[in-house]
Design a protein around this motif. Structure first.
Motif, PDB file in Angstrom:
ATOM      1  N   ILE A 153       0.716  -1.297   0.055  1.00 31.63           N
ATOM      2  CA  ILE A 153      -0.063   0.065  -0.024  1.00 31.63           C
ATOM      3  C   ILE A 153       0.835   1.372   0.091  1.00 31.63           C
ATOM      4  O   ILE A 153       0.468   2.138  -0.664  1.00 31.63           O
ATOM      5  CB  ILE A 153      -0.939   0.050   1.212  1.00 31.63           C
ATOM      6  N   LEU A 154       2.123   1.219   0.704  1.00 30.93           N
ATOM      7  CA  LEU A 154       2.988   2.384   0.532  1.00 30.93           C
ATOM      8  C   LEU A 154       3.286   2.618  -0.657  1.00 30.93           C
ATOM      9  O   LEU A 154       3.401   3.671  -1.236  1.00 30.93           O
ATOM     10  CB  LEU A 154       4.212   2.103   1.620  1.00 30.93           C
ATOM     11  N   ARG A 155       3.742   1.549  -1.846  1.00 33.87           N
ATOM     12  CA  ARG A 155       3.968   1.686  -3.074  1.00 33.87           C
ATOM     13  C   ARG A 155       2.638   2.510  -3.825  1.00 33.87           C
ATOM     14  O   ARG A 155       2.965   3.351  -4.753  1.00 33.87           O
ATOM     15  CB  ARG A 155       4.314   0.441  -3.907  1.00 33.87           C
ATOM     16  N   VAL A 156       1.533   2.041  -3.428  1.00 36.94           N
ATOM     17  CA  VAL A 156       0.399   2.543  -4.172  1.00 36.94           C
ATOM     18  C   VAL A 156       0.425   4.043  -3.886  1.00 36.94           C
ATOM     19  O   VAL A 156       0.020   5.014  -4.606  1.00 36.94           O
ATOM     20  CB  VAL A 156      -0.960   1.815  -3.693  1.00 36.94           C
ATOM     21  N   CYS A 157       0.571   4.430  -2.593  1.00 36.73           N
ATOM     22  CA  CYS A 157       0.449   5.748  -2.210  1.00 36.73           C
ATOM     23  C   CYS A 157       1.660   6.589  -2.849  1.00 36.73           C
ATOM     24  O   CYS A 157       1.419   7.874  -3.332  1.00 36.73           O
ATOM     25  CB  CYS A 157       0.722   5.796  -0.428  1.00 36.73           C
ATOM     26  N   LEU A 158       2.773   6.115  -2.833  1.00 42.28           N
ATOM     27  CA  LEU A 158       3.869   6.792  -3.686  1.00 42.28           C
ATOM     28  C   LEU A 158       3.370   6.989  -5.136  1.00 42.28           C
ATOM     29  O   LEU A 158       3.791   7.971  -5.754  1.00 42.28           O
ATOM     30  CB  LEU A 158       5.304   6.026  -3.722  1.00 42.28           C
ATOM     31  N   GLY A 159       2.770   6.069  -5.588  1.00 47.63           N
ATOM     32  CA  GLY A 159       1.995   6.324  -7.142  1.00 47.63           C
ATOM     33  C   GLY A 159       1.031   7.268  -7.149  1.00 47.63           C
ATOM     34  O   GLY A 159       1.151   8.084  -8.135  1.00 47.63           O
ATOM     35  N   VAL A 160       0.222   7.377  -6.115  1.00 46.11           N
ATOM     36  CA  VAL A 160      -0.694   8.530  -6.072  1.00 46.11           C
ATOM     37  C   VAL A 160       0.005   9.937  -5.968  1.00 46.11           C
ATOM     38  O   VAL A 160      -0.024  10.733  -6.745  1.00 46.11           O
ATOM     39  CB  VAL A 160      -1.645   8.513  -4.906  1.00 46.11           C
ATOM     40  N   TRP A 161       1.150  10.036  -5.329  1.00 46.26           N
ATOM     41  CA  TRP A 161       1.968  11.236  -4.811  1.00 46.26           C
ATOM     42  C   TRP A 161       2.386  11.498  -6.393  1.00 46.26           C
ATOM     43  O   TRP A 161       2.451  12.726  -7.017  1.00 46.26           O
ATOM     44  CB  TRP A 161       2.927  11.009  -4.032  1.00 46.26           C
ATOM     45  N   LEU A 162       3.075  10.386  -7.145  1.00 46.07           N
ATOM     46  CA  LEU A 162       3.498  10.928  -8.694  1.00 46.07           C
ATOM     47  C   LEU A 162       2.497  11.267  -9.517  1.00 46.07           C
ATOM     48  O   LEU A 162       2.930  12.178 -10.237  1.00 46.07           O
ATOM     49  CB  LEU A 162       4.445   9.376  -8.794  1.00 46.07           C
ATOM     50  N   PHE A 163       1.607  10.662  -9.521  1.00 47.10           N
ATOM     51  CA  PHE A 163       0.490  10.877 -10.787  1.00 47.10           C
ATOM     52  C   PHE A 163      -0.133  12.308 -10.345  1.00 47.10           C
ATOM     53  O   PHE A 163      -0.205  13.003 -11.373  1.00 47.10           O
ATOM     54  CB  PHE A 163      -0.863   9.711 -10.463  1.00 47.10           C
ATOM     55  N   VAL A 164      -0.479  12.684  -9.094  1.00 47.82           N
ATOM     56  CA  VAL A 164      -1.137  13.909  -8.649  1.00 47.82           C
ATOM     57  C   VAL A 164      -0.166  14.985  -9.021  1.00 47.82           C
ATOM     58  O   VAL A 164      -0.338  15.949  -9.502  1.00 47.82           O
ATOM     59  CB  VAL A 164      -1.711  13.972  -7.431  1.00 47.82           C
ATOM     60  N   GLY A 165       1.130  14.718  -8.527  1.00 48.96           N
ATOM     61  CA  GLY A 165       2.155  15.682  -8.631  1.00 48.96           C
ATOM     62  C   GLY A 165       2.492  16.015 -10.187  1.00 48.96           C
ATOM     63  O   GLY A 165       2.561  17.264 -10.476  1.00 48.96           O
ATOM     64  N   LEU A 166       2.670  15.105 -11.092  1.00 46.45           N
ATOM     65  CA  LEU A 166       3.002  15.518 -12.327  1.00 46.45           C
ATOM     66  C   LEU A 166       1.448  15.692 -13.196  1.00 46.45           C
ATOM     67  O   LEU A 166       1.613  16.724 -14.087  1.00 46.45           O
ATOM     68  CB  LEU A 166       3.171  14.122 -13.223  1.00 46.45           C
ATOM     69  N   SER A 167       0.313  15.544 -12.544  1.00 47.65           N
ATOM     70  CA  SER A 167      -0.910  16.079 -13.400  1.00 47.65           C
ATOM     71  C   SER A 167      -1.147  17.417 -13.199  1.00 47.65           C
ATOM     72  O   SER A 167      -1.739  18.128 -13.751  1.00 47.65           O
ATOM     73  CB  SER A 167      -2.104  15.227 -12.830  1.00 47.65           C
ATOM     74  N   SER A 168      -0.663  18.016 -11.672  1.00 48.37           N
ATOM     75  CA  SER A 168      -0.695  19.488 -11.267  1.00 48.37           C
ATOM     76  C   SER A 168       0.262  20.242 -11.871  1.00 48.37           C
ATOM     77  O   SER A 168       0.243  21.395 -11.314  1.00 48.37           O
ATOM     78  CB  SER A 168      -1.073  19.254  -9.878  1.00 48.37           C
ATOM     79  N   ALA A 169       1.288  19.452 -12.349  1.00 50.62           N
ATOM     80  CA  ALA A 169       2.252  20.523 -12.958  1.00 50.62           C
ATOM     81  C   ALA A 169       2.166  21.738 -13.802  1.00 50.62           C
ATOM     82  O   ALA A 169       2.893  22.747 -13.513  1.00 50.62           O
ATOM     83  CB  ALA A 169       3.426  19.510 -13.461  1.00 50.62           C
ATOM     84  N   PRO A 170       1.063  21.777 -14.571  1.00 47.15           N
ATOM     85  CA  PRO A 170       0.480  22.605 -15.244  1.00 47.15           C
ATOM     86  C   PRO A 170       0.394  24.186 -14.446  1.00 47.15           C
ATOM     87  O   PRO A 170       0.743  25.375 -14.874  1.00 47.15           O
ATOM     88  CB  PRO A 170      -0.616  22.411 -16.037  1.00 47.15           C
ATOM     89  N   PHE A 171      -0.015  23.764 -12.958  1.00 46.87           N
ATOM     90  CA  PHE A 171      -0.411  25.017 -12.155  1.00 46.87           C
ATOM     91  C   PHE A 171       1.125  25.755 -11.778  1.00 46.87           C
ATOM     92  O   PHE A 171       0.998  26.619 -11.291  1.00 46.87           O
ATOM     93  CB  PHE A 171      -1.106  24.474 -10.987  1.00 46.87           C
ATOM     94  N   LEU A 172       2.070  25.010 -12.018  1.00 47.97           N
ATOM     95  CA  LEU A 172       3.524  25.486 -11.582  1.00 47.97           C
ATOM     96  C   LEU A 172       3.956  26.861 -12.679  1.00 47.97           C
ATOM     97  O   LEU A 172       4.612  27.638 -12.211  1.00 47.97           O
ATOM     98  CB  LEU A 172       4.599  24.538 -11.539  1.00 47.97           C
ATOM     99  N   THR A 173       3.224  26.814 -13.697  1.00 48.55           N
ATOM    100  CA  THR A 173       3.518  27.765 -14.864  1.00 48.55           C
ATOM    101  C   THR A 173       2.882  29.019 -14.315  1.00 48.55           C
ATOM    102  O   THR A 173       3.004  30.139 -15.144  1.00 48.55           O
ATOM    103  CB  THR A 173       3.053  27.095 -16.092  1.00 48.55           C
ATOM    104  N   ASN A 174       2.071  29.047 -13.384  1.00 48.30           N
ATOM    105  CA  ASN A 174       1.262  30.321 -13.035  1.00 48.30           C
ATOM    106  C   ASN A 174       1.657  30.969 -11.852  1.00 48.30           C
ATOM    107  O   ASN A 174       1.728  30.423 -10.721  1.00 48.30           O
ATOM    108  CB  ASN A 174      -0.127  30.067 -12.806  1.00 48.30           C
ATOM    109  N   GLY A 175       2.652  32.185 -12.219  1.00 53.19           N
ATOM    110  CA  GLY A 175       3.292  32.698 -10.910  1.00 53.19           C
ATOM    111  C   GLY A 175       2.645  34.128 -10.578  1.00 53.19           C
ATOM    112  O   GLY A 175       1.453  34.414 -11.020  1.00 53.19           O
ATOM    113  N   VAL A 176       3.560  34.973 -10.471  1.00 45.62           N
ATOM    114  CA  VAL A 176       3.203  36.295 -10.009  1.00 45.62           C
ATOM    115  C   VAL A 176       2.765  37.103 -11.489  1.00 45.62           C
ATOM    116  O   VAL A 176       3.551  37.111 -12.424  1.00 45.62           O
ATOM    117  CB  VAL A 176       4.446  37.093  -9.460  1.00 45.62           C
ATOM    118  N   THR A 177       1.739  37.874 -11.550  1.00 47.99           N
ATOM    119  CA  THR A 177       1.351  38.873 -12.232  1.00 47.99           C
ATOM    120  C   THR A 177       1.408  40.116 -11.741  1.00 47.99           C
ATOM    121  O   THR A 177       0.974  40.324 -10.762  1.00 47.99           O
ATOM    122  CB  THR A 177      -0.093  38.488 -12.802  1.00 47.99           C
TER     123      THR A 177
END
Length: 345
Positions: A153-177
């Motif tokens: 289950i720990l490996r599954v949780c690490l997979g969740v972190w990886l999937f969500v982290g990569l999927s949310s990466a587009p929001f790193l492009t939005n910074g200070v305006t």
């Protein structure tokens, strides 16, 4: 999609430019409501979320390897997600106390936006995983023992972190305006970005909310069905009552979290984005913006709701809490006794 729910609608041409200017003025005349709502919410959430989730992490870490379970591994990851999100709240508070002026580095703005979505969707997936584990334990207990090991289950949780982290990466492009001569955070960088935000919204809605929500509905319907059958077979045995109580607590807490924290936010967010991209009237868009602000506050509150889940659905967590309370009480009593002896000597 987060606090940057509204700045400039998508559009092109002279007529839409005029509409955009009118809508922007209308939107930002309502900034005071947004700032007050977020300030009050984050002031309440920060100390509770930080202390409760740090306490939960301590309790889970104190569990020995023998007593550790697959559910405890998932809950520990959930507490880590909520605790990490709570650490971004002081930056958000400072921003809103200054009237929407960002004085921190650009990378911190990006990290705050990114952290909200990572916390939101890791929480959803971890709660879904807990539901699946409970379904497996109730419906197929033998497979649960063989498949749901803590290391697996720990490996599954690490997979969740990886999937969500990569999927949310587009929001790193939005910074200070910059708007009105001041640096801003949590706002779209350009009108064209709204089309991308709408696409991301539908991807997140389908994979990050609807699929998990349907999964827990199926799991809980099977759990309730099996508990009814077992109730006729096992009668009122103590072991059955304890297992049923834990299952009912988990079903209640997870369903409540989805219905109160996650469902309103995703529904209103989708409507709001359609209103912005479709050029709906200013009154309608501002009304939806206010609703989106309120539902985002409700979504952020999942970081203080989850610790209740740990306490009411996990027997070992309650035992550790009682042990810690007893230990602290004993230490406090012995300390007071030493002080009394020192004062009387």
């Amino acid at each position: 999609m987060s606090e940057f729910l509204l700045t400039t609608p998508v559009g092109g041409g002279n007529s839409t430019s005029v509409t955009a200017e009118l809508l922007v003025a209308c939107f930002h005349n309502d900034d005071a409501f947004k700032y007050r709502a977020y300030t009050v919410t984050y002031l309440l959430l920060f100390p509770v979320a930080l202390l409760c989730n740090i306490g939960a992490l301590v309790v889970f870490s104190l569990q020995s390897g023998r007593r550790s379970s697959a559910s405890s591994v998932v809950m520990m990851n959930l507490a880590l997600s909520d605790g990490g999100f709570s650490l971004t709240l002081p930056l958000r508070l400072a921003y809103y106390f200054r009237g929407g002026v960002w004085v921190f580095p650009d990378w911190l703005c990006r990290l705050c936006v990114y952290g909200f979505y990572v916390n939101l969707y890791t929480s959803i997936f971890f709660l879904t995983l807990l539901s699946m584990l409970r379904w497996l334990a109730v419906v197929q207990p033998l497979r649960h023992r063989s498949l749901a090991t803590p290391s697996r289950i720990l490996r599954v949780c690490l997979g969740v972190w990886l999937f969500v982290g990569l999927s949310s990466a587009p929001f790193l492009t939005n910074g200070v305006t910059h708007r009105s001569g001041s640096p801003r955070c949590f706002e779209p960088s350009s009108p064209s970005s709204w089309g991308r935000v709408l696409i991301l919204n539908y991807v997140a809605l389908a994979l990050g909310f609807l699929l998990p929500f349907l999964t827990i509905i199926v799991c809980y319907s099977r759990i309730i069905q099996r508990l009814r059958v077992r109730s006729n077979l096992h009668g009122s045995s103590d072991a059955y009552r304890r297992g049923k109580r834990r299952s009912v607590h988990l079903v209640t807490m997870v369903t409540t979290t989805f219905l109160l924290c996650f469902l309103p936010y995703h529904v209103i967010r989708s409507l709001h984005l359609h209103a912005v991209c479709g050029g709906w009237s200013c009154d309608v868009v501002v009304t939806l913006q206010r609703a989106a602000v309120v539902t985002l506050c409700m979504a952020a509150s999942n970081s203080v709701v989850n610790p209740l889940l740990y306490y009411y659905s996990t027997r070992t967590f309650r035992d550790k809490m009682r042990d810690a309370h007893f230990s602290l009480s004993s230490r406090g009593g012995s300390f007071r006794a030493r002080l009394r002896r020192r004062n009387t000597s």
